[in-house]
Structures are given as structure tokens and as C-alpha cells.
Design an enzyme around this catalytic site. Structure first.
Site, PDB file in Angstrom:
ATOM      1  N   GLY A 207      12.200  -5.470  43.685  1.00 57.05           N
ATOM      2  CA  GLY A 207      11.245  -6.627  42.956  1.00 57.05           C
ATOM      3  C   GLY A 207      11.164  -5.803  41.373  1.00 57.05           C
ATOM      4  O   GLY A 207      11.104  -4.744  41.086  1.00 57.05           O
TER       5      GLY A 207
ATOM      6  N   ASN B 281       6.777  -6.961  53.429  1.00 50.56           N
ATOM      7  CA  ASN B 281       8.014  -7.364  52.080  1.00 50.56           C
ATOM      8  C   ASN B 281       8.562  -8.763  53.290  1.00 50.56           C
ATOM      9  O   ASN B 281       8.506  -7.442  54.725  1.00 50.56           O
ATOM     10  CB  ASN B 281       8.711  -6.516  52.142  1.00 50.56           C
ATOM     11  CG  ASN B 281      10.127  -7.028  52.186  1.00 50.56           C
ATOM     12  OD1 ASN B 281      11.006  -5.972  52.198  1.00 50.56           O
ATOM     13  ND2 ASN B 281      10.421  -7.694  51.046  1.00 50.56           N
TER      14      ASN B 281
END
Ligand code: AMP
Length: 463
Positions: free
Chosen positions: A28, A102
Site C-alpha cells: 500500500g 487488512n
């Protein structure tokens, strides 16, 4: 698409969290956040951008402590506002509490509206907030669970929370004096435990332990709840699942090649994908060219089976940062060329097998084929080390909508023509399955449209 990291019981935990989450940067790039506690108070920083560029030393000093969790976030445009970046912090009956997540919940919207009707106020538009909100909404003790006296207050509330949410979650709670690590019962997203002297670590991938010279201990099991505090480590399995659904795309593309996830070395699995592709392929060619970096490992497997030289026919520029949406096609093309450059020295006059890990919209492959031809390649054969992507992901990977997926709009011949290749081959799904020991324990919905969990209400994707 996110990375999470946690560390318990080390001086300067915020710095260990900083390096740990840096090692997960590939998961990310939109924002980064760290929450840390000195056993008295939870403090957090959240910044847009990359770990190294965004977080300043003084900001780390200001949150210094002994236990920390961290997060890197990927999100799509429109959902990239700082408001949803993590850790999400909220005052709960256990004090200021931070959470990093996540995955994606599939029942966020109905659950949120149920809670809002009861008067609960939400500060974010992210499903992760539910893990904090629900802590104050109820408690349960699943049958057969014998709680340690130290867990009698908190754990029934966590069990209640988990009984209400559905979906993919690898999760770390940071309370002022403990970390609680949780993986959903189907185990969609990876999470592992590590040890570093007296400290306990958690991470999405084992590569985050390597940077700290820590030891990989074991995976957090699907459905496991682990409490780590100064009294020790206690683990519970409150909910059983009928099946597991570990994300096979982690092995295809998402995890770093040197990581160990889902009981597999990513490198070995990915190389095997290339080998299996080679066994299916009788095309005559001069060399194998990987699309860097994602095609490199399968290309090694492919070239070794074929006995063909592997050459760097495409060179990646590693200094590409964020780019913006350009107004004209010509400028949009420049953007792709910023990232990859063809290497005429090896391509001129050659019949080339190009290997990438996946083909999603087809735009990357199209650009690559024309780039290789311009640089003198005589034939370009595109090989994809995974099956056609046909389904969007609702469990945490950023994939385009169903209509944008090229394999839903065209057959193999048309895709080949669209990207301009001399031939095109994908890895058959059976071959992908054969790479892992128990394929029935994996989710392959993006390749098969077999979704292990239905979305309730409108889908909220990407986390
Ligand atoms: P496309 O141009 O849409 O076909 O994109 C395919 C390329 O994007 C491949 O080179 C993949 O390595 C990469 N890729 C695949 N899945 C993703 C994802 N979820 N996010 C970002 N890149 C991806």
C-alpha cells in the site's frame, strides 16, 4: 490491499513499527500510520504517502513507547481521503484503542445502518471502524472457550465483535497495555507471528521480520485470537469455519517473492507457475523476457524448463513516484514509458516470450507488446503466469469492476489481437491449483467467480 505490522515489548517500538511497515510498502502506497503505547496512553500518527518520505523523526519521538501497530494503505481514487487512513483510533470502554486491518468486510453497510439506527456515531466511512464500535455493543462467550482471568473483561467483547462482522480481516488491536491479533476464520489475508529477543511481532508477510533480523515463528491461524501482554501470550479459537479461503492472488502477485505466507514460500510457488506454463507451451522462441518486477520469478521458472536464455528486455525505472491523470493520450502513454523501458540490445530481431504475472484490464500488456516491437522484437508471445481475471475481489484486493476485466469482454483470440501479440497463453486454473498443497483451502474467486462469502448490501471494496 494493505499491510499491517505489530510489535510488543521493545523500547522504541514506534521505530521497529516504522521499519517493519516499510518492509511492507509494496502492500500500500496511499498512506501510512503508526499507533504506539508506553503502557499508559495510545498515540498515533497518520500521513499520506510513502513510509520513508512521510514520517519524520520528531513524529516518531512524539509517540514513543513499548508496543505499536502500523499500517500501509492502498485505496482507489475518491476513497483516498485521510479520514479513512489507519490506524483508526477511537475511545472505547477500554480507553483509547487503535486498530489496523487488512481485508474487507462483506456486511459493513447493513451492520453500520443497524448501529446508526441505535444512535451509534461513526467518524469514518471505512469498515475497519466497526471493530472499535462493536467493542461497546455487546459480549458473548462461545461454547467451550475457557477464558484466562486476565481476558474476562475484554475477550467476550472481542468475541461479540467477531460474531457480528463477516468477511476478510487480518487485524491488530492496540490497547494501552496489550495487542490482540486476529485472523478471520476463513483466513483470507495472511498474518504471521515473529520473535525478536523478548519482543513478539506480527506482520502481513514474513519479509517484515527479515528487516528486523527477527525470527519467523508461525502463522496466526485462521480464526485465531491471540492476546499479548506483559503476563504472556494467550490464544483462543472462538469460531470454527467450514472452510478456509486463503487468497491465491497473494501467491500470484501481491506478496513479496521472498515472503512466506499461507504455508508457502512465495518464490517457490511463483516460479512453479512459470514452470507449469512452460510445460504447456510449444512455441519456438529465442529468449524469455520478464515484465519487471511482477513477471520475474515465473519467467525464471519458464526459462529454466525451456532451456531458453532469460534476458532483461524490459528495464524498470525505480524512481517512479505518484503520477497524476494526464489530459491527453500521448501524455498518458509517456506515463507508462516512465516505468518501463525496452532494451534494444537484447530485443533486436528476436522471437520473444514475455512473461507477466497477471492480465487484468489488458492495458499494460498492450503497451508492453508495442514497446517490444518498437525496440526491434521480431515476434512477441505474451505468457501470463495465472488464469484470466474474471471476478472482482470483495476481500481486500483492488481489482477493477467486472466490466473492466478484459477476460469478461473478449475471448482469447480477441485479447491477443487487442494487445497486439503474436500469441497469448494463460496458466490454466488446474495448473495454478496444483502449485499449492490444498487448493480447496484457497479463494480463487478472481479467476473462477466462485465466491466463498456473499456480499451483503452494496459491495464496499479495497482496503
Ligand atoms: P492491466 O493493465 O490492468 O492488465 O494490469 C496488469 C498488470 O498490473 C500486471 O503487470 C500485474 O502485475 C499488475 N497487477 C495485477 N493486479 C494488480 C492490482 N490489484 N493492483 C495493481 N497492479 C496489479
Amino acid at each position: 490491499m494493505c499491510g499491517i505490522f505489530g510489535v510488543f515489548n521493545v523500547e522504541y517500538a514506534e521505530r521497529y513499527a516504522f521499519y517493519g511497515i516499510y518492509a511492507l510498502q509494496h502492500r500500500g502506497q496511499e498512506s501510512v500510520g503508526i499507533a504506539c503505547s508506553d503502557f499508559e496512553e495510545v498515540k498515533a500518527i497518520k500521513k499520506p504517502g510513502l513510509v520513508l518520505e512521510s514520517i519524520k523523526k520528531e513524529e516518531l519521538d512524539a509517540i514513543s513507547g513499548y508496543l505499536a501497530v502500523a499500517h500501509v494503505r492502498y485505496s482507489t481514487a475518491g476513497d483516498s481521503g485521510g479520514i479513512n487512513s489507519q490506524p483508526i483510533v477511537r475511545e472505547t470502554s477500554f480507553g483509547k484503542t487503535a486498530v489496523v486491518h487488512n481485508g474487507n468486510l462483506v456486511n459493513y453497510l447493513p451492520l453500520r445502518s443497524e448501529l446508526e439506527k441505535k444512535g451509534v456515531k461513526f467518524m469514518h466511512t471505512s469498515d475497519t471502524e466497526l471493530f472499535l464500535v462493536l467493542l461497546d455493543e455487546g459480549e458473548i462467550l462461545p461454547e467451550g472457550i475457557d477464558l484466562h482471568p486476565l481476558d474476562r473483561e475484554l475477550l467476550p467483547r472481542i468475541f461479540y465483535t467477531l460474531s457480528r462482522v463477516k468477511g476478510a480481516y487480518s487485524l491488530l488491536y492496540l490497547f494501552k497495555d496489550r495487542i490482540v491479533a486476529i485472523r478471520d476464520p476463513m483466513g483470507f489475508r495472511p498474518m504471521l507471528m515473529g520473535r525478536m529477543r523478548d519482543a513478539i511481532l506480527f506482520a502481513s508477510e514474513s519479509c517484515a521480520f527479515d528487516i528486523l533480523q527477527a525470527e519467523l515463528w508461525r502463522e496466526v491461524r485462521p480464526g485465531e485470537v491471540i492476546v499479548v501482554d506483559r503476563q504472556g501470550i494467550r490464544t483462543y479459537m472462538p469460531f470454527k469455519s467450514e472452510r478456509k479461503a486463503m487468497c491465491i492472488f497473494e501467491l500470484v502477485y501481491f506478496s513479496k517473492p521472498e515472503s512466506f505466507v499461507f504455508d508457502n514460500w512465495v518464490y517457490k510457488a511463483r516460479k512453479r507457475m512459470g514452470e507449469l506454463l512452460a510445460y504447456e507451451d510449444d512455441t519456438v522462441a529465442d529468449l524469455v523476457v520478464p515484465v519487471p518486477d511482477s513477471g520475474l520469478v515465473p519467467a525464471i521458472g519458464y526459462s529454466q524448463v525451456k532451456g531458453l536464455p532469460l534476458e532483461l528486455g524490459l528495464i524498470r525505472n525505480h524512481y517512479v513516484g505518484r503520477s497524476f491523470i494526464e489530459p491527453t493520450q500521448e501524455l498518458r502513454d509517456v506515463k507508462v514509458l516512465m516505468k518501463l523501458n525496452p532494451n534494444r540490445a537484447v530485443l533486436e530481431g528476436k522471437r520473444v516470450i514475455v512473461i507477466d504475472d497477471s492480465l487484468v484490464r489488458g492495458t499494460t500488456s498492450k503497451k508492453i507488446v508495442s514497446m517490444l516491437r518498437r525496440a526491434g522484437a521480431k515476434e512477441v508471445h505474451m505468457r501470463i503466469a495465472s488464469p484470466p481475471v474474471v471476478g472482482p475481489c470483495f476481500y481486500g484486493i483492488d481489482t477493477p469492476t467486472r466490466n473492466e476485466l478484459i477476460a469478461n469482454r473478449m475471448n482469447l483470440e480477441d485479447i491477443k489481437n487487442f494487445i497486439g501479440a503474436d500469441s497469448l497463453m494463460y496458466l490454466p486454473i488446474e495448473s495454478l491449483h496444483s502449485v499449492v498443497e490444498s487448493p480447496q483451502d484457497f479463494c480463487d474467486a478472481c479467476f473462477s467467480n466462485n465466491y466463498p462469502l456473499e456480499v451483503e448490501g452494496t459491495a464496499l471494496r479495497m482496503r
